[in-house]
Structures are given as C-alpha cells and as structure tokens.
Design an enzyme around this catalytic site. Structure first.
Site, short mmCIF file in Angstrom:
data_model
loop_
_atom_site.label_atom_id
_atom_site.label_comp_id
_atom_site.label_asym_id
_atom_site.label_seq_id
_atom_site.Cartn_x
_atom_site.Cartn_y
_atom_site.Cartn_z
N LYS A 191 0.85 -1.20 0.00
CA LYS A 191 0.00 0.00 0.00
C LYS A 191 0.88 1.24 0.00
O LYS A 191 1.46 1.62 1.02
CB LYS A 191 -0.94 0.06 1.21
CG LYS A 191 -2.05 1.08 0.93
CD LYS A 191 -2.66 1.72 2.13
CE LYS A 191 -1.97 2.95 2.63
NZ LYS A 191 -1.96 4.12 1.73
N GLU A 212 9.43 1.61 10.89
CA GLU A 212 10.47 2.61 10.58
C GLU A 212 9.80 3.96 10.68
O GLU A 212 9.02 4.32 9.81
CB GLU A 212 11.03 2.38 9.17
CG GLU A 212 11.71 1.05 8.97
CD GLU A 212 13.05 0.95 9.67
OE1 GLU A 212 13.60 1.98 10.08
OE2 GLU A 212 13.52 -0.18 9.86
N CYS A 254 13.40 11.03 6.92
CA CYS A 254 13.36 10.63 8.33
C CYS A 254 14.72 10.82 8.98
O CYS A 254 14.81 11.11 10.16
CB CYS A 254 12.95 9.17 8.42
SG CYS A 254 14.00 8.07 7.45
N GLU A 282 9.20 16.68 14.76
CA GLU A 282 9.72 16.38 13.42
C GLU A 282 9.01 17.32 12.44
O GLU A 282 7.78 17.25 12.28
CB GLU A 282 9.44 14.92 13.05
CG GLU A 282 10.05 14.55 11.72
CD GLU A 282 9.74 13.13 11.28
OE1 GLU A 282 8.60 12.68 11.45
OE2 GLU A 282 10.66 12.47 10.76
P1 NAD Z 1 2.16 8.53 7.43
O1 NAD Z 1 2.35 7.84 8.71
O2 NAD Z 1 1.16 9.60 7.35
O3 NAD Z 1 1.76 7.49 6.28
C1 NAD Z 1 2.57 6.40 5.95
C2 NAD Z 1 1.72 5.34 5.28
O4 NAD Z 1 0.79 4.83 6.24
C3 NAD Z 1 0.86 5.86 4.13
O5 NAD Z 1 0.81 4.87 3.13
C4 NAD Z 1 -0.50 6.05 4.78
O6 NAD Z 1 -1.57 5.99 3.87
C5 NAD Z 1 -0.52 4.86 5.72
N1 NAD Z 1 -1.45 4.97 6.85
C6 NAD Z 1 -1.86 6.09 7.50
N2 NAD Z 1 -2.74 5.77 8.47
C7 NAD Z 1 -2.87 4.43 8.46
C8 NAD Z 1 -3.63 3.50 9.23
N3 NAD Z 1 -4.42 3.89 10.23
N4 NAD Z 1 -3.51 2.19 8.93
C9 NAD Z 1 -2.71 1.77 7.95
N5 NAD Z 1 -1.97 2.60 7.17
C10 NAD Z 1 -2.06 3.91 7.42
O7 NAD Z 1 3.61 9.02 7.01
P2 NAD Z 1 3.99 9.91 5.76
O8 NAD Z 1 3.53 11.30 6.06
O9 NAD Z 1 3.56 9.24 4.52
O10 NAD Z 1 5.59 9.84 5.83
C11 NAD Z 1 6.35 10.70 6.60
C12 NAD Z 1 6.78 10.04 7.88
O11 NAD Z 1 7.47 8.83 7.57
C13 NAD Z 1 7.76 10.87 8.66
O12 NAD Z 1 7.44 10.84 10.03
C14 NAD Z 1 9.09 10.17 8.43
O13 NAD Z 1 10.04 10.37 9.44
C15 NAD Z 1 8.67 8.75 8.32
N6 NAD Z 1 9.69 7.98 7.60
C16 NAD Z 1 10.47 7.10 8.31
C17 NAD Z 1 11.47 6.39 7.66
C18 NAD Z 1 12.37 5.42 8.42
O14 NAD Z 1 13.01 4.59 7.78
N7 NAD Z 1 12.44 5.48 9.74
C19 NAD Z 1 11.68 6.57 6.30
C20 NAD Z 1 10.87 7.47 5.62
C21 NAD Z 1 9.86 8.17 6.28
#
Ligand code: NAD
Length: 503
Positions: free
Chosen positions: A187, A261, A295, A394
C-alpha cells in the site's frame, strides 16, 4: 541548462491507478482521490481508492499464492533469478519510473534517476546475493541427537510505504519479503501512488500470479483494512510515529509481528575539531537533501560554542544560494514540498520558533515567484533551548534548528533529549571525542564525518519512538522468516517406559 525532457502534464489520459494484482480487477469503485504535481499545484492524475472489499481480494490473492502457489517453495536458484530480473526491470525502466515519481513527489528528477532508482534496483540485487550466501544451523550437543534449524517464509506481508521516497523505500520491503519466500500486498501513500503502480505492473510480469499485489487509498480506509485483515501475517511499515502506534496496536490484537520505521529529529553535532568545510557541506546536505523530507535528516544542528556564530553565518550564506525550483532541471538543488498542507505546516513552524523565544536566521517563506508550486526557501532558526518545539517536533522539511553546546557531555545530553532516536551525526577529527560520542548517543545509527551512508548488510532502524525492529540483511531475514527447529535421534536411544510396571 535543462537536459531532461519536460513532462506532458496532465498525465494523459489521467492514470486511474487501481486495485490489486490487476489480473481480473474491476476494482476501484471507491472514492477518487486527486494526485497533484507539487511544482505547479496542478492535478495530474486521479487515484481510485480500494475499499475493504478490494483489500480483501488483494489479500486473498496473496494468501492463495502463498498457500497454493510455487513461490514459497521455489528453489533458491530460481528465486534468485527472478529477483535479479526484477532489478533489471527497474534499471530498464528507470527513466519512466523516475518521471512518475517526480510528478507525484516533487523530488529532483536527477536524484530520482541517479540515486533512488539505482537503489531500488540494487535492493533486489542485494537480497538475491544475500539468499545465495545463507548458511544453515546444525547442533548435536545432546549425545545421539541431531537438531537443525530451518528458516521458512512467514506468509502474507502487508507493506505500507510513505510519500517521501516511495520507490526507494517500498522496494526494500518488496525485495526482502519476496527473497525469503513471502507473498505481499503493497500500500503506497495515497499522495504518491504513480511510480509504484507502474513498478508493480512491471514486476507482476515476471512474478507468479498473486505474489505481489497492490492496493491504493488513504491510510484510515485502505491501510486500516489491510492491517486488520485476518490473512495478513506480517506488517512492515514506514511512516510517521503516530500512524505506527495505531498500526501496531491494531496488529497487537492479532499478535501480528511488525517492523516500524518511524520519524526522527536527528542531531547533527559539529565540534570545533571537525574538518570545518566538510562539516558545513554535511550539515547542508543533512537538512536540505530530498527536499528536506527525510526521516534521517540532521534537523537539529548542534555546534560547539567557539565556532557557533561563524558556522551559522556560513551555513546561512550557503543556504541562501541554494537553487530552489523546477525539480526537472538538472541544476535545481531544492524542489517543492510534497503537498500544499505539508508546506503550510512547515512554514507555521517559523511562528512556533518565535513563540518559543527563537529567531529566524534565514528563509521561512513561500517562493511566490515560482507560481502555485509548494516551494519554500531553505530555512533555519536558532532557539534558546532544546525544549523549543522546533527542536523537538519532526518538521520534515527544509528547516534546520540551531543550538550551541559547550562540552561533549552536553552535546550528547542535548542529542539524546528527544522522543526519537533514529540517527546521529558527529563531525570531529579528534578520536576520543568521536569514541565518546558514539558510545553515548542513543540512536540506531551514528554517522561520523559523513552524511547518510546506508550499508544494506547492517541493521537500519531507530531507538525509542523512531521505530521497532530493523531493516537490512540479517534483520530482514529474521523478520520475514519463521525459524523451525527440528530434532531427531541419530540412532534412537531407548526411552523411559511410562506405565510399564504400574498396576
Ligand atoms: P504517514 O504515517 O502519514 O503514512 C505512511 C503510510 O501509512 C501511508 O501509506 C498512509 O496511507 C498509511 N497509513 C496512514 N494511516 C494508516 C492507518 N491507520 N492504517 C494503515 N496505514 C495507514 O507518514 P507519511 O507522512 O507518509 O511519511 C512521513 C513520515 O514517515 C515521517 O514521520 C518520516 O520520518 C517517516 N519515515 C520514516 C522512515 C524510516 O526509515 N524510519 C523513512 C521514511 C519516512
């Protein structure tokens, strides 16, 4: 000089990114979500959301492929050949994939071609190599008995990806899940579905039916249905900390293993003993690469007091010369942010910094001269203490927060004073300082005198609220396999004979 062809916008006819394996799908009857090009604000495509019923079909396809299909039991040599072909497909289609990724994310086309797509292809090559080298375990400590340990695929993996580096991050999950014999349902983020939709279609041509499936839509709808599905055996998630928390509590209801992550607020610690110019380059790269949306960004820049003013001054000079603009131009250094709402959130942190007694050093504004795109000037603030919200939250944009420090212990204490623990950066040529810092820092990765160097054999992940579990060679093997211990007698020794002498 632009040496890349421009896009035909909108992507025409509008790409209806739909459903799962695409084999017999008449799905996507759900809501239609717009996809925007962040450099112009134009709607370029439309995403048909998968509802719970289409998620169910995708998971069932993966379940069937796992339970009845050839993939989990495929000889390693054959699986390696398929993984290598996947990597080759990415290399052959890198141009198109990079362009699709660029229009949905606003990331620099040059970077997408040269780094993200190369990494995506390498992810498959890496796991093909990794599984070719695995050794088994055999024990014979108890006389007369032999014990072996087998690693078997777990089942159906739900792979949930964010918007900030969709293909590079999702392919780490796909390649690892497949390498160890699992089937999966991916997804992508609803904001950035285009390149992954194309990639999945390409990979499905060489994978057995149902092994790799795609669902699209919003997190609380499509993502939540995927996480709750009883046939999902594993969840690998990359995204925000709050989302991770909610997914993990849903997964906990069914005791489904997860890797998380999550977010970061990493300290970039610059000592007076550093190679000054290299540390300056590293500090700029640490916060402004990937349009500031990563991140592992070095978003809290801690500078030893004797060089603080000079370093901040040089940083500002360079930040003001960063070329902001069209992500398709090869000379652009900072593209637009991923969405209008994200841009507004990032800009609001300028007021937050002021309210906490901080001051704006540079940037902090939208680039209105660049049209309707979501462009923000490279931004830096200084704050009086690490309790300021811009030092704790963040921000996930081209936004650096500066703080001074006096001693090594103080630097480590400030660096560790956060809910996160993903990465730390240390810049010093004084070995005892480096050693002290690497011991004291509470983060999953410490990069010394270098920004962002990922070694795929090593574990990647965070302490504290930055994650649970790790990604990387052996860490992925541990996550994507079940261990099965088999014990048998070599020459069956006599057993105690219960009940033989009783009444
Ligand atoms: P997000 O948490 O909003 O969304 C991530 C994914 O989760 C999306 O596909 C979203 O549709 C899905 N999602 C959201 N709510 C959900 C739920 N209730 N159930 C299942 N899936 C759900 O994050 P984002 O805004 O897309 O990405 C940015 C964040 O990701 C930042 O906090 C960043 O630090 C983190 N990030 C971490 C890493 C790492 O390796 N640690 C790498 C890249 C990004």
């Amino acid at each position: 000089m632009n040496d890349y062809p421009r896009f035909d916008l909108p992507i025409s006819p509008p790409t209806r990114v739909t459903g799962w394996a695409g084999n017999s799908a008449t799905l996507g009857a759900g809501l239609e979500l717009p996809v925007f090009y962040p450099a112009t604000g134009e709607q370029i495509s439309v995403l048909a959301e998968d509802d719970a019923a289409s998620v169910d079909q995708a998971v069932k396809a993966a379940r069937h492929a796992f339970d009845k299909g050839p993939w989990p039991g495929l000889p390693t040599a054959d699986r390696i050949a398929v993984l290598e072909r996947c990597g080759q497909i990415i290399r052959e289609n890198a141009d198109e994939l990079a362009r699709l990724e660029c229009v949905a994310t606003g990331l620099l086309l040059r970077e997408l071609r040269e780094r993200h797509m190369a990494r995506a292809a390498y992810n498959f090559r890496f796991f093909a190599d990794f599984i070719s080298q695995r050794a088994g375990e055999r024990y014979d400590q108890t006389p007369g008995y032999l014990t072996t340990v087998a690693r078997e695929p777990v089942g159906v993996a739900a792979l949930i990806a964010p918007w900030n580096a969709p293909v590079a991050l999702a392919t780490m999950k796909i390649s690892a899940a497949l390498a160890f014999g699992n089937t999966c349902v991916l997804k992508p983020s609803e904001q950035t579905p285009l390149a992954l939709a194309r990639l999945v279609a390409l990979l499905q041509e060489v994978l057995p039916e149902g092994v790799l499936n795609l669902v699209n839509g919003r997190g609380p709808v499509t993502g939540a249905a995927l996480v709750a599905h009883p046939d999902v055996d594993l969840i690998s998630f990359t995204g925000g900390t709050e989302t991770g928390r909610s997914i993990m509590s849903a997964a906990g209801q069914r005791l489904v293993p997860c890797t998380m992550e999550l977010g970061g607020k990493s300290a970039n610690i610059i000592f007076a003993s550093a190679d000054y110019e290299r540390a300056l380059d590293g500090a700029l790269l640490g916060i402004f690469s990937n349009n500031g949306q990563q991140c592992l960004a070095g978003s809290r820049i801690l500078v030893e007091r004797p060089i603080f003013d000079d370093f901040v001054g040089r940083f500002i000079e360079r930040a003001q010369r960063i070329r902001v603009g069209d992500p398709t131009l090869s000379e652009t250094e900072l593209g637009p942010l991923a969405s209008h709402s994200h841009m507004m959130r990032v800009l609001n942190f300028v007021e937050t910094a002021r309210a906490d007694g901080g001051s704006l050093l540079t940037g902090g504004a939208r680039r209105d001269d660049l049209g309707e795109g979501y462009f923000v000037t490279p931004t830096a603030v200084s704050v009086p203490s690490n309790t300021a919200r811009t030092a704790q939250d963040e921000i996930f944009g081209p936004f650096a927060t500066f703080l001074p420090f006096d001693t090594t212990d103080e630097a480590a204490a400030i660096a560790n004073d956060t809910q996160f623990g993903l990465v730390s950066y240390v810049w010093s040529d004084h070995l005892p300082t480096v050693m002290t810092m690497t011991e004291q820092l509470r983060s999953g990765i410490v990069w010394v005198n270098t920004p962002m160097m990922r070694e795929l054999r090593a574990p990647f992940g965070g302490y504290k609220n930055s994650g649970v579990g790790r990604e990387g060679g052996a860490a992925c093997e541990a996550f994507y396999t079940e261990e099965k211990t088999v014990t048998l007698p070599k020459t069956p020794p006599p057993l105690r004979r219960l009940g033989e002498t009783g009444g």
